[in-house]
Design an enzyme around this catalytic site. Sequence first.
Site, PDB file in Angstrom:
ATOM      1  N   LYS A 101      12.959   3.359  -4.515  1.00  0.00           N
ATOM      2  CA  LYS A 101      12.767   4.414  -3.505  1.00  0.00           C
ATOM      3  C   LYS A 101      11.693   4.029  -2.490  1.00  0.00           C
ATOM      4  O   LYS A 101      11.669   4.563  -1.384  1.00  0.00           O
ATOM      5  CB  LYS A 101      12.447   5.759  -4.163  1.00  0.00           C
ATOM      6  CG  LYS A 101      11.049   5.900  -4.719  1.00  0.00           C
ATOM      7  CD  LYS A 101      10.839   7.292  -5.284  1.00  0.00           C
ATOM      8  CE  LYS A 101       9.506   7.444  -5.969  1.00  0.00           C
ATOM      9  NZ  LYS A 101       8.345   7.312  -5.090  1.00  0.00           N
ATOM     10  N   ASP A 102      10.780   3.113  -2.850  1.00  0.00           N
ATOM     11  CA  ASP A 102       9.720   2.676  -1.928  1.00  0.00           C
ATOM     12  C   ASP A 102      10.142   1.490  -1.071  1.00  0.00           C
ATOM     13  O   ASP A 102       9.408   1.092  -0.172  1.00  0.00           O
ATOM     14  CB  ASP A 102       8.459   2.258  -2.710  1.00  0.00           C
ATOM     15  CG  ASP A 102       7.821   3.418  -3.459  1.00  0.00           C
ATOM     16  OD1 ASP A 102       7.939   4.558  -2.964  1.00  0.00           O
ATOM     17  OD2 ASP A 102       7.218   3.187  -4.520  1.00  0.00           O
ATOM     18  N   SER A 110      -0.478  -1.519 -10.461  1.00  0.00           N
ATOM     19  CA  SER A 110      -0.655  -0.182 -11.056  1.00  0.00           C
ATOM     20  C   SER A 110      -0.018  -0.178 -12.450  1.00  0.00           C
ATOM     21  O   SER A 110       0.823  -1.020 -12.773  1.00  0.00           O
ATOM     22  CB  SER A 110      -0.012   0.899 -10.184  1.00  0.00           C
ATOM     23  OG  SER A 110       1.405   0.842 -10.313  1.00  0.00           O
ATOM     24  N   CYS A 162       9.824   6.197   5.409  1.00  0.00           N
ATOM     25  CA  CYS A 162       8.798   7.148   4.974  1.00  0.00           C
ATOM     26  C   CYS A 162       8.576   8.241   5.997  1.00  0.00           C
ATOM     27  O   CYS A 162       7.760   9.115   5.808  1.00  0.00           O
ATOM     28  CB  CYS A 162       7.485   6.428   4.718  1.00  0.00           C
ATOM     29  SG  CYS A 162       7.346   5.866   3.031  1.00  0.00           S
ATOM     30  N   ASN A 165      -1.930   7.033  -8.638  1.00  0.00           N
ATOM     31  CA  ASN A 165      -1.008   6.747  -9.740  1.00  0.00           C
ATOM     32  C   ASN A 165      -0.779   7.992 -10.605  1.00  0.00           C
ATOM     33  O   ASN A 165      -1.354   9.054 -10.360  1.00  0.00           O
ATOM     34  CB  ASN A 165      -1.519   5.557 -10.570  1.00  0.00           C
ATOM     35  CG  ASN A 165      -2.863   5.830 -11.216  1.00  0.00           C
ATOM     36  OD1 ASN A 165      -3.165   6.962 -11.588  1.00  0.00           O
ATOM     37  ND2 ASN A 165      -3.673   4.803 -11.360  1.00  0.00           N
ATOM     38  N   SER A 174       4.386  13.659  -0.564  1.00  0.00           N
ATOM     39  CA  SER A 174       5.696  13.287  -0.021  1.00  0.00           C
ATOM     40  C   SER A 174       6.156  14.307   1.006  1.00  0.00           C
ATOM     41  O   SER A 174       6.217  15.503   0.719  1.00  0.00           O
ATOM     42  CB  SER A 174       6.704  13.217  -1.176  1.00  0.00           C
ATOM     43  OG  SER A 174       8.013  13.501  -0.739  1.00  0.00           O
ATOM     44  N   ARG A 188       3.208  -5.035  -8.175  1.00  0.00           N
ATOM     45  CA  ARG A 188       1.932  -4.391  -7.903  1.00  0.00           C
ATOM     46  C   ARG A 188       1.204  -4.252  -9.244  1.00  0.00           C
ATOM     47  O   ARG A 188       1.817  -4.389 -10.294  1.00  0.00           O
ATOM     48  CB  ARG A 188       2.161  -3.021  -7.286  1.00  0.00           C
ATOM     49  CG  ARG A 188       2.735  -3.074  -5.890  1.00  0.00           C
ATOM     50  CD  ARG A 188       3.441  -1.786  -5.525  1.00  0.00           C
ATOM     51  NE  ARG A 188       2.561  -0.624  -5.648  1.00  0.00           N
ATOM     52  CZ  ARG A 188       3.003   0.626  -5.693  1.00  0.00           C
ATOM     53  NH1 ARG A 188       4.296   0.880  -5.650  1.00  0.00           N
ATOM     54  NH2 ARG A 188       2.156   1.628  -5.786  1.00  0.00           N
ATOM     55  N   ARG A 228       9.118  14.615   2.060  1.00  0.00           N
ATOM     56  CA  ARG A 228      10.417  15.135   1.594  1.00  0.00           C
ATOM     57  C   ARG A 228      10.197  16.314   0.656  1.00  0.00           C
ATOM     58  O   ARG A 228      10.805  17.388   0.806  1.00  0.00           O
ATOM     59  CB  ARG A 228      11.199  14.026   0.865  1.00  0.00           C
ATOM     60  CG  ARG A 228      12.451  14.532   0.130  1.00  0.00           C
ATOM     61  CD  ARG A 228      13.052  13.455  -0.763  1.00  0.00           C
ATOM     62  NE  ARG A 228      12.124  12.990  -1.777  1.00  0.00           N
ATOM     63  CZ  ARG A 228      11.905  13.602  -2.940  1.00  0.00           C
ATOM     64  NH1 ARG A 228      12.548  14.721  -3.253  1.00  0.00           N
ATOM     65  NH2 ARG A 228      11.045  13.106  -3.809  1.00  0.00           N
ATOM     66  N   ARG A 229       9.322  16.147  -0.330  1.00  0.00           N
ATOM     67  CA  ARG A 229       9.050  17.240  -1.276  1.00  0.00           C
ATOM     68  C   ARG A 229       8.433  18.430  -0.551  1.00  0.00           C
ATOM     69  O   ARG A 229       8.803  19.583  -0.797  1.00  0.00           O
ATOM     70  CB  ARG A 229       8.113  16.754  -2.380  1.00  0.00           C
ATOM     71  CG  ARG A 229       8.769  15.754  -3.331  1.00  0.00           C
ATOM     72  CD  ARG A 229       7.786  15.206  -4.362  1.00  0.00           C
ATOM     73  NE  ARG A 229       8.449  14.233  -5.224  1.00  0.00           N
ATOM     74  CZ  ARG A 229       7.876  13.117  -5.674  1.00  0.00           C
ATOM     75  NH1 ARG A 229       6.621  12.840  -5.348  1.00  0.00           N
ATOM     76  NH2 ARG A 229       8.545  12.279  -6.453  1.00  0.00           N
ATOM     77  N   THR A 241      -3.965   9.521 -12.080  1.00  0.00           N
ATOM     78  CA  THR A 241      -4.821  10.101 -11.037  1.00  0.00           C
ATOM     79  C   THR A 241      -4.284  11.454 -10.584  1.00  0.00           C
ATOM     80  O   THR A 241      -5.032  12.415 -10.388  1.00  0.00           O
ATOM     81  CB  THR A 241      -4.881   9.159  -9.813  1.00  0.00           C
ATOM     82  OG1 THR A 241      -5.328   7.874 -10.250  1.00  0.00           O
ATOM     83  CG2 THR A 241      -5.831   9.681  -8.749  1.00  0.00           C
ATOM     84  N   ARG A 242      -2.962  11.541 -10.414  1.00  0.00           N
ATOM     85  CA  ARG A 242      -2.369  12.792  -9.923  1.00  0.00           C
ATOM     86  C   ARG A 242      -2.551  13.925 -10.933  1.00  0.00           C
ATOM     87  O   ARG A 242      -2.874  15.053 -10.563  1.00  0.00           O
ATOM     88  CB  ARG A 242      -0.889  12.587  -9.612  1.00  0.00           C
ATOM     89  CG  ARG A 242      -0.666  11.655  -8.446  1.00  0.00           C
ATOM     90  CD  ARG A 242       0.794  11.569  -8.085  1.00  0.00           C
ATOM     91  NE  ARG A 242       1.034  10.408  -7.250  1.00  0.00           N
ATOM     92  CZ  ARG A 242       2.058  10.273  -6.421  1.00  0.00           C
ATOM     93  NH1 ARG A 242       2.938  11.250  -6.313  1.00  0.00           N
ATOM     94  NH2 ARG A 242       2.218   9.201  -5.707  1.00  0.00           N
ATOM     95  N   ARG A 271      -2.034  11.851  -3.667  1.00  0.00           N
ATOM     96  CA  ARG A 271      -1.640  10.450  -3.769  1.00  0.00           C
ATOM     97  C   ARG A 271      -2.282   9.863  -5.026  1.00  0.00           C
ATOM     98  O   ARG A 271      -3.083  10.488  -5.682  1.00  0.00           O
ATOM     99  CB  ARG A 271      -2.140   9.659  -2.544  1.00  0.00           C
ATOM    100  CG  ARG A 271      -1.475   9.998  -1.219  1.00  0.00           C
ATOM    101  CD  ARG A 271      -0.218   9.202  -0.948  1.00  0.00           C
ATOM    102  NE  ARG A 271      -0.332   7.817  -1.377  1.00  0.00           N
ATOM    103  CZ  ARG A 271      -1.008   6.866  -0.743  1.00  0.00           C
ATOM    104  NH1 ARG A 271      -1.642   7.115   0.377  1.00  0.00           N
ATOM    105  NH2 ARG A 271      -1.071   5.641  -1.226  1.00  0.00           N
TER     106      ARG A 271
END
Length: 304
Positions: A81-82, A13, A239, A150, A128, A11, A130-131, A153-154, A148
């Site tokens: 993980k993805d 990013s 997911c 990168n 997420s 990707r 999960r989080r 951005t977060r 959401r």
Amino acid sequence: MSNSPIRIGTRDSKLAMWQAHTVARLLRIAGFQTEIVAVKSKGDLDTSKPLHELGTTGIFTKVLDDALEDNTVDIAVHSLKDYPTQPPAGIVLSAHLEREDPMDLLIPSGDTSWTDDVDSAVTIGTGSIRRKAQWLHRYPKHTTENLRGNVQTRLKKLEENDWSGIIMASAGLRRMEAVPENAIALDWMIPAPAQGVIGITHRDGDEAALAACQKLNIETAEITSTVERAFLRTLEGGCSAPIGSLARISGDQIFFTGCLHSLDGTKEVKIERNAALSEWRELGSRWANEVIELGGSEILKELK
């Protein structure tokens, strides 16, 4: 050895490119020529929706599977993980790189006294489930907001919003050399299966790509992430379910923590186990079946 370079799919990013350049460097050290081919995924193009709303697992990875199938790349580099626990037919997961810190971090926006008070009313950013589920299990009165994008951005969104903090993977921040000084390690939060591991896939039958990948595989990363991903696969995660798992090797033993939560965090099934390292191939599914028997089946029914 072939003179044609190994085409590395990734990707585009910043973090994904870092991962691809890391793989390229390791391959060059091993005597291979390399070329990086960047592609855009649906998950990168739409950062407004939470991941679980964008469809099936593989949201970030299908475009790289397609590139392998089309023979536009020879290997593909993933945040493991993805990556779906079952690769598509004709694609093989063939290397696991040295694991970065697998844990999650809280990046607070200011004062952190609220972290000791489960009754505090604060807002936390995370994309997420999960989080979110683990956070709400610990802090039932908190609110979570979708986050959401990168790494950069977060961190920017934390500045722009009236949130008390955001949760991010330590691995991505470390790789970008962007760990904020005030970051707090969430040692109680169980990470995503294979968090912190870079995985490499290739086309089944491509012997040259396989030989290159095998030179990079780190056995401890392969064993721990395989156990964690088998746990996820047996629980039918991906997911769509709040599932955490972490395996560590010590001597001839594997130590494991796994959890399954309801989406709102109210229900939790959590196990801590250890077993002989020699049994690693069957441990993930064995421990997932224990979670199912301990009440996980009801949570999974609700999730469906």
